[in-house]
Design a protein around this motif. Structure first.
Motif, PDB file in Angstrom:
ATOM      1  N   GLU A   1      22.423 -28.751  12.847  1.00 26.74           N
ATOM      2  CA  GLU A   1      23.091 -27.497  13.221  1.00 26.74           C
ATOM      3  C   GLU A   1      23.660 -26.791  11.999  1.00 26.74           C
ATOM      4  O   GLU A   1      23.535 -25.561  11.859  1.00 26.74           O
ATOM      5  CB  GLU A   1      24.203 -27.792  14.222  1.00 26.74           C
ATOM      6  N   LEU A   2      24.279 -27.556  11.092  1.00 20.68           N
ATOM      7  CA  LEU A   2      24.846 -26.956   9.887  1.00 20.68           C
ATOM      8  C   LEU A   2      23.751 -26.375   8.992  1.00 20.68           C
ATOM      9  O   LEU A   2      23.907 -25.275   8.438  1.00 20.68           O
ATOM     10  CB  LEU A   2      25.660 -27.997   9.124  1.00 20.68           C
ATOM     11  N   MET A   3      22.664 -27.097   8.844  1.00 17.51           N
ATOM     12  CA  MET A   3      21.550 -26.593   8.033  1.00 17.51           C
ATOM     13  C   MET A   3      20.991 -25.315   8.632  1.00 17.51           C
ATOM     14  O   MET A   3      20.751 -24.322   7.928  1.00 17.51           O
ATOM     15  CB  MET A   3      20.448 -27.652   7.922  1.00 17.51           C
ATOM     16  N   ASP A   4      20.782 -25.328   9.927  1.00 20.38           N
ATOM     17  CA  ASP A   4      20.192 -24.167  10.595  1.00 20.38           C
ATOM     18  C   ASP A   4      21.090 -22.937  10.458  1.00 20.38           C
ATOM     19  O   ASP A   4      20.616 -21.823  10.175  1.00 20.38           O
ATOM     20  CB  ASP A   4      19.952 -24.500  12.064  1.00 20.38           C
ATOM     21  N   ALA A   5      22.394 -23.151  10.629  1.00 21.34           N
ATOM     22  CA  ALA A   5      23.315 -22.019  10.520  1.00 21.34           C
ATOM     23  C   ALA A   5      23.295 -21.430   9.111  1.00 21.34           C
ATOM     24  O   ALA A   5      23.260 -20.197   8.935  1.00 21.34           O
ATOM     25  CB  ALA A   5      24.734 -22.464  10.887  1.00 21.34           C
ATOM     26  N   ALA A   6      23.329 -22.289   8.093  1.00 18.44           N
ATOM     27  CA  ALA A   6      23.347 -21.797   6.724  1.00 18.44           C
ATOM     28  C   ALA A   6      22.042 -21.096   6.358  1.00 18.44           C
ATOM     29  O   ALA A   6      22.043 -20.032   5.728  1.00 18.44           O
ATOM     30  CB  ALA A   6      23.611 -22.957   5.758  1.00 18.44           C
ATOM     31  N   LEU A   7      20.924 -21.673   6.741  1.00 19.79           N
ATOM     32  CA  LEU A   7      19.628 -21.084   6.405  1.00 19.79           C
ATOM     33  C   LEU A   7      19.381 -19.788   7.174  1.00 19.79           C
ATOM     34  O   LEU A   7      18.812 -18.828   6.641  1.00 19.79           O
ATOM     35  CB  LEU A   7      18.517 -22.096   6.671  1.00 19.79           C
ATOM     36  N   THR A   8      19.828 -19.744   8.421  1.00 15.14           N
ATOM     37  CA  THR A   8      19.710 -18.511   9.194  1.00 15.14           C
ATOM     38  C   THR A   8      20.541 -17.403   8.551  1.00 15.14           C
ATOM     39  O   THR A   8      20.087 -16.263   8.390  1.00 15.14           O
ATOM     40  CB  THR A   8      20.150 -18.739  10.649  1.00 15.14           C
TER      41      THR A   8
ATOM     42  N   VAL B   1      23.979 -30.548   3.692  1.00 14.96           N
ATOM     43  CA  VAL B   1      24.640 -29.704   4.691  1.00 14.96           C
ATOM     44  C   VAL B   1      25.565 -28.675   4.051  1.00 14.96           C
ATOM     45  O   VAL B   1      26.258 -27.946   4.759  1.00 14.96           O
ATOM     46  CB  VAL B   1      25.426 -30.555   5.719  1.00 14.96           C
ATOM     47  N   ASP B   2      25.587 -28.588   2.732  1.00  9.04           N
ATOM     48  CA  ASP B   2      26.434 -27.633   2.037  1.00  9.04           C
ATOM     49  C   ASP B   2      25.824 -26.239   2.130  1.00  9.04           C
ATOM     50  O   ASP B   2      24.686 -26.012   1.701  1.00  9.04           O
ATOM     51  CB  ASP B   2      26.581 -28.051   0.571  1.00  9.04           C
ATOM     52  N   ALA B   3      26.578 -25.298   2.671  1.00  7.40           N
ATOM     53  CA  ALA B   3      26.030 -23.966   2.925  1.00  7.40           C
ATOM     54  C   ALA B   3      25.642 -23.248   1.638  1.00  7.40           C
ATOM     55  O   ALA B   3      24.599 -22.584   1.569  1.00  7.40           O
ATOM     56  CB  ALA B   3      27.046 -23.124   3.710  1.00  7.40           C
ATOM     57  N   ALA B   4      26.452 -23.350   0.603  1.00  7.90           N
ATOM     58  CA  ALA B   4      26.138 -22.674  -0.659  1.00  7.90           C
ATOM     59  C   ALA B   4      24.846 -23.223  -1.256  1.00  7.90           C
ATOM     60  O   ALA B   4      23.996 -22.466  -1.745  1.00  7.90           O
ATOM     61  CB  ALA B   4      27.297 -22.837  -1.638  1.00  7.90           C
TER      62      ALA B   4
END
Length: 439
Positions: free
Chosen positions: A164-171, A133-136
């Protein structure tokens, strides 16, 4: 999988390891080898006991390492399992590639840093047995996937929030390829990660289906965390995992895939995984039955020697402990006590203390042949300080200052991480290779 697959040529990356210079970073190597490349030192085929190696020094048995690699290849083939051994045990790209050469589907890892190491050495299939789930890290993963259409990556999800966290970062990263995820079924209350119920797993799968950036690839988990594990409980949890895959398939959750990932398997219960995965019914797509056991590479003289599935099913063969830590007696303050120069910085100790196995006499002096080897009778490791092993010596123990003591180790997962360059020695002590680790 080909050694040179993907945008990074694995063969060339490994060759660069051999061009590293021997220096102060690497423990136990001969002091007069400083400045040589690793390849040059390996080419000298020095003897571990007479070639100038300094104590403490950790060595891998060349013969036992090859035996263990071949045995697990045979086991996986016999039971119809794909194999993605857990690379966090060794974090050694040379061993990753040897596992691939022995039929492994890919490599299992646990955290993003380990993924980047594997990618730097051309590993084209990675199963991350953890939530991510880490955005970087997700931004870098998206770039890796977009740059290499042949790179296959799979990781756990176990919560709607994680999705949700994965989707936000990948988007936000503008990811062009969806990330394959498997819903992790937890092994029970009080276990480690994983959704605890089938209803929670379904909610996570629904959340994945609602994204553009993720793709549901299957289900997975870790049977080693089953509370109060025994054969009955472990088999029961594995059947829950299979039933979850069957229910998801009936609900049409896997449409559009090439295969359905079904994965489990630590180093203590992979016989149960083989048993239950053999019962998987026909699904709408082929099932990739992915075993992840990793400690088998070096095996050990403690924890896994006691719990290995091969003990329960001897007809399958037997793994062999491949590590030995050589340490030297530096103090003999009393007839009942001695101290050697290897401690917590050198030896695994998180599950069991090391085991004194053999002694080699110190060189020099009247009547003392060069390192004559004998059993470590009457010698017990009772504790570890940072740089000392505490040895209790019974009256029958034959031990003096200068002797080398060969220690067997428990839990390989915390042996590799203490040594950056590990000699691989044949039975007569000839060092034929050096294994580089990245922790």
């Amino acid at each position: 999988m080909a050694l040179d697959s993907g945008p990074v040529n694995g063969r060339e990356a490994l060759a660069r390891l051999a061009e590293e210079r021997v220096d102060h970073r690497f423990k136990g190597l001969p002091p007069d080898a400083a400045g040589l490349t690793v390849a040059e030192l390996a080419g000298q085929r020095r003897n571990l006991f007479t070639g100038g190696f300094a104590t403490p020094v950790l060595a891998l048995s060349a013969e036992r390492l090859e035996h263990n690699l071949a045995l697990m290849e045979t086991y996986a083939t016999r039971h119809g399992l794909a194999f993605a051994p857990h690379g966090k045990t060794s974090m050694a790209p040379q061993l990753f590639h040897r596992q691939l050469e022995h039929g492994a589907w890919g490599i299992t890892l646990a955290v993003p840093h380990q993924v980047w190491v594997a990618r730097a050495f051309g590993i084209g299939r990675i199963f991350l047995a953890n939530e991510l789930v880490d955005a970087a890290a997700l931004r870098r993963l998206a770039a890796e996937l977009d740059a290499d259409p042949d790179f296959r990556f799979v990781c756990y999800v176990d919560s709607v929030r994680g999705v949700e966290l994965m989707d936000a970062a990948l988007t936000g990263a503008g990811a062009g390829r969806p990330v394959d995820v498997v819903v992790e079924l937890g092994a029970g209350e009080g276990a480690r990660t994983g959704a605890r119920t089938e209803a929670e797993c379904a909610a996570v799968a629904d959340a994945v289906a609602g994204t553009r950036t993720l793709r549901l690839a299957g289900v997975a988990g870790y049977e080693g965390e089953v509370p109060d594990a025994d054969p009955e409980r472990v088999h029961a949890w594995l059947r829950r995992l299979v039933a979850l895959a069957v229910d998801f398939d009936k609900a049409g959750r896997f449409s559009g895939l090439e295969d359905i990932v079904l994965s489990a398997g630590g180093s203590a219960w992979f016989d149960a995984v083989a048993d239950v995965f053999a019962e998987v019914p026909d699904l709408s797509l082929p099932v990739l039955k992915l075993l992840r056991s990793g400690a088998y590479v070096s095996h050990d003289d403690g924890h896994y020697r006691e719990v290995t599935p091969f003990n329960r099913v001897p007809a399958e063969g037997a793994l062999e402990p491949a590590f030995r830590l050589w340490t030297q007696v530096v103090s003999r303050p009393s007839p009942e006590q001695a101290f050697a120069n290897a401690g917590k910085r050198d030896a695994a100790y998180d599950l069991d203390l090391p085991f004194a196995q053999v002694v080699r006499s110190a060189d020099g002096g009247p009547g003392r042949p060069e390192r004559r080897e004998r059993p470590a009778t009457g010698i017990t490791v009772t504790g570890l300080s940072d740089q000392h092993a505490w040895l209790r010596t019974a009256p029958e123990a034959e031990l003096e200052v200068g002797d080398w003591v060969g220690l067997g180790l428990s839990h390989p997962c915390t042996s590799f991480d203490k040594w950056q360059l590990i000699p691989v020695a044949e039975a007569d002590g000839t060092v034929v290779d050096y294994i580089r680790t990245f922790f």
